[in-house]
Design an enzyme around this catalytic site. Structure first.
Site, PDB file in Angstrom:
ATOM      1  N   HIS A 224      91.621 134.886  95.476  1.00 14.00           N
ATOM      2  CA  HIS A 224      91.513 134.222  94.428  1.00 14.00           C
ATOM      3  C   HIS A 224      90.210 134.640  93.501  1.00 14.00           C
ATOM      4  O   HIS A 224      90.045 134.420  92.423  1.00 14.00           O
ATOM      5  CB  HIS A 224      91.166 132.707  94.641  1.00 14.00           C
ATOM      6  CG  HIS A 224      89.871 132.256  95.301  1.00 14.00           C
ATOM      7  ND1 HIS A 224      89.842 131.814  96.831  1.00 14.00           N
ATOM      8  CD2 HIS A 224      88.898 132.218  94.946  1.00 14.00           C
ATOM      9  CE1 HIS A 224      88.658 131.758  97.097  1.00 14.00           C
ATOM     10  NE2 HIS A 224      87.790 131.680  95.911  1.00 14.00           N
ATOM     11  N   ASP A 247      95.700 134.387 100.445  1.00 16.80           N
ATOM     12  CA  ASP A 247      94.194 134.581  99.891  1.00 16.80           C
ATOM     13  C   ASP A 247      93.390 135.705 100.295  1.00 16.80           C
ATOM     14  O   ASP A 247      92.397 135.629 101.114  1.00 16.80           O
ATOM     15  CB  ASP A 247      93.539 133.080  99.854  1.00 16.80           C
ATOM     16  CG  ASP A 247      92.246 132.858  99.172  1.00 16.80           C
ATOM     17  OD1 ASP A 247      91.591 132.048  99.225  1.00 16.80           O
ATOM     18  OD2 ASP A 247      92.234 133.946  98.073  1.00 16.80           O
ATOM     19  N   GLY A 326      80.824 130.209  95.641  1.00 12.73           N
ATOM     20  CA  GLY A 326      80.143 131.514  95.673  1.00 12.73           C
ATOM     21  C   GLY A 326      80.291 132.115  97.055  1.00 12.73           C
ATOM     22  O   GLY A 326      80.021 133.240  97.334  1.00 12.73           O
ATOM     23  N   SER A 328      82.952 132.252  98.645  1.00 13.60           N
ATOM     24  CA  SER A 328      84.323 132.698  98.817  1.00 13.60           C
ATOM     25  C   SER A 328      84.102 134.143  98.971  1.00 13.60           C
ATOM     26  O   SER A 328      83.717 135.047  98.686  1.00 13.60           O
ATOM     27  CB  SER A 328      85.182 132.605  97.316  1.00 13.60           C
ATOM     28  OG  SER A 328      85.339 131.247  97.347  1.00 13.60           O
ATOM     29  N   SER A 343      88.255 131.449 102.329  1.00  8.04           N
ATOM     30  CA  SER A 343      89.121 131.057 101.199  1.00  8.04           C
ATOM     31  C   SER A 343      88.633 129.938 100.453  1.00  8.04           C
ATOM     32  O   SER A 343      88.373 130.111  98.954  1.00  8.04           O
ATOM     33  CB  SER A 343      90.581 130.805 101.701  1.00  8.04           C
ATOM     34  OG  SER A 343      91.489 130.112 100.797  1.00  8.04           O
TER      35      SER A 343
END
Length: 374
Positions: A224, A247, A326, A328, A343
């Protein structure tokens, strides 16, 4: 703006979780070794799990044995295998089977047998049908996952009655599906300043693990994060990504950077990654991200499907480690074994939260990548 050197630091941080000698995609993960636990792992486990140093060391040793035992028993039990998990203090591995005749074989490996009515293959098939249901049927559910301890597929929803359309569309056995009321609303974790970031347009994510593909160096991260733009700052370019559905993504870094087999731990220390053996449910797990740094929790479930506003992502692992936007794309590790990239999740690191990671081995297999291990 960040220099190329900053990307180097981020890429090196990612590699920490994954290893020291290259492991080709699709190859068997390196053995799990806890002969000398990382001080960063022990410190964070004491802080986040309320353990003493000795309790943390004992837990890691028990989890190491559980990984080996679970792998052997899942192969031995074959189609009757119904999942495995650790009890609360990780002192006992529970192994579920649909065939009571296999109980002695489970005990012989030091595990506790649990006789259930549905196999893991059957539970995964039910979850697969939920995954494949029409998008409009999924609107009432936040997420769903295979829950081995209850031998069901669990659906979380703010309004449980709203999940009826999903269960009906999937044609799932209602006795095998457990609906739980929950206000959890996972969101992709991006756009908060801090840590070792990389930027995609105006968004920020975290490096996952260092990888190579032939002569190309780079890192894996959350898919993402690619949605915002194709290039990263410091200099890098997304080569492939999947989101939603999966993802995951990988980024090729500019020449001049160096991949390292490390993940940034507590207090700036580096954790060396020795392989990517998947830890069992109930095992401790720690994650590193550019917003909240180094945080630990427990693995709650494997094979969870999460519905974000952009769509459903399948095959995630659910954990009690907290995270915030942040983080991720950042690294998840259990002991010295790389587990996945962050994720999304719910909650935060002040009040506590739930975080999901995309397992790392499917990313390597999907794109033919090689982990940097140490």
């Amino acid at each position: 703006m960040f220099s190329r050197g900053s990307l180097l630091a981020g890429a090196a941080t990612v590699a920490l979780f994954l290893a020291a000698s290259a492991t080709p995609a699709g190859a068997a993960p390196a053995p799990f070794e806890i002969s000398s636990p990382s001080p960063a792992v022990l410190e964070a486990m004491q802080r986040d799990l309320g353990l003493t140093s000795q309790q943390a060391i004992t837990r890691l040793a028990n989890e190491e044995r559980a990984m080996t035992t679970e792998s052997a028993l899942s192969a031995k039990l074959g189609s009757t295998y119904a999942g495995a998990w650790l009890n609360g203090d990780a002192s006992q591995l529970m192994v579920a089977t649909s065939d009571a005749a296999t109980a002695d074989a489970i005990r012989a490996k030091g595990a506790q047998p649990v006789i259930v009515s549905r196999t893991l293959d059957q539970l995964n098939a039910i979850k697969d049908r939920l995954d494949q249901a029409p998008a409009e049927a999924k609107t009432g559910a936040s997420l769903w996952y295979v829950d081995a301890p209850t031998n069901t597929v669990v659906i979380l929803a703010a309004q449980p009655a709203a999940t009826a359309a999903l269960v009906a569309a999937a044609g799932a056995d209602r006795n095998a599906v457990r609906v739980v009321a929950s206000n959890e609303q996972p969101q992709p974790l991006i756009d908060i300043i801090g840590g070792n970031p990389y930027y995609i347009g105006s968004s920020r994510c975290s490096v996952g693990f260092s990888i190579t593909k032939g002569s190309t160096i780079g890192f894996v991260t959350a898919g993402h994060c690619r949605v915002a733009a194709n290039t990263t700052n410091p200099t890098g370019t997304f080569q492939a990504y999947s989101f939603p559905g999966h993802d995951y993504a990988w980024v090729a870094a500019a020449s001049g950077n160096t991949v390292r087999p490390w993940v940034k731990g507590s207090g700036g220390t580096n954790v060396v990654v020795k392989g990517s053996t998947q830890a069992v449910v109930g095992a401790s797990i720690c994650r590193s991200g550019s917003t909240t740094g180094w945080r630990c929790g427990l693995i709650q479930q494997h094979n969870a499907s999460v519905t974000y506003s952009q769509g459903t992502v399948t095959g995630l692992t659910r954990t009690s480690a907290c995270a915030e936007p942040g983080d991720s794309g950042g690294s998840f590790i259990s002991g010295s074994q790389a587990q996945g990239v962050t994720s999304g999740g719910s909650g935060n690191c002040s009040s506590g939260g739930t975080t999901y990671h995309q397992p790392v081995n499917p990313i390597l297999s999907a794109y033919g990548l090689t982990l940097t291990t140490g």
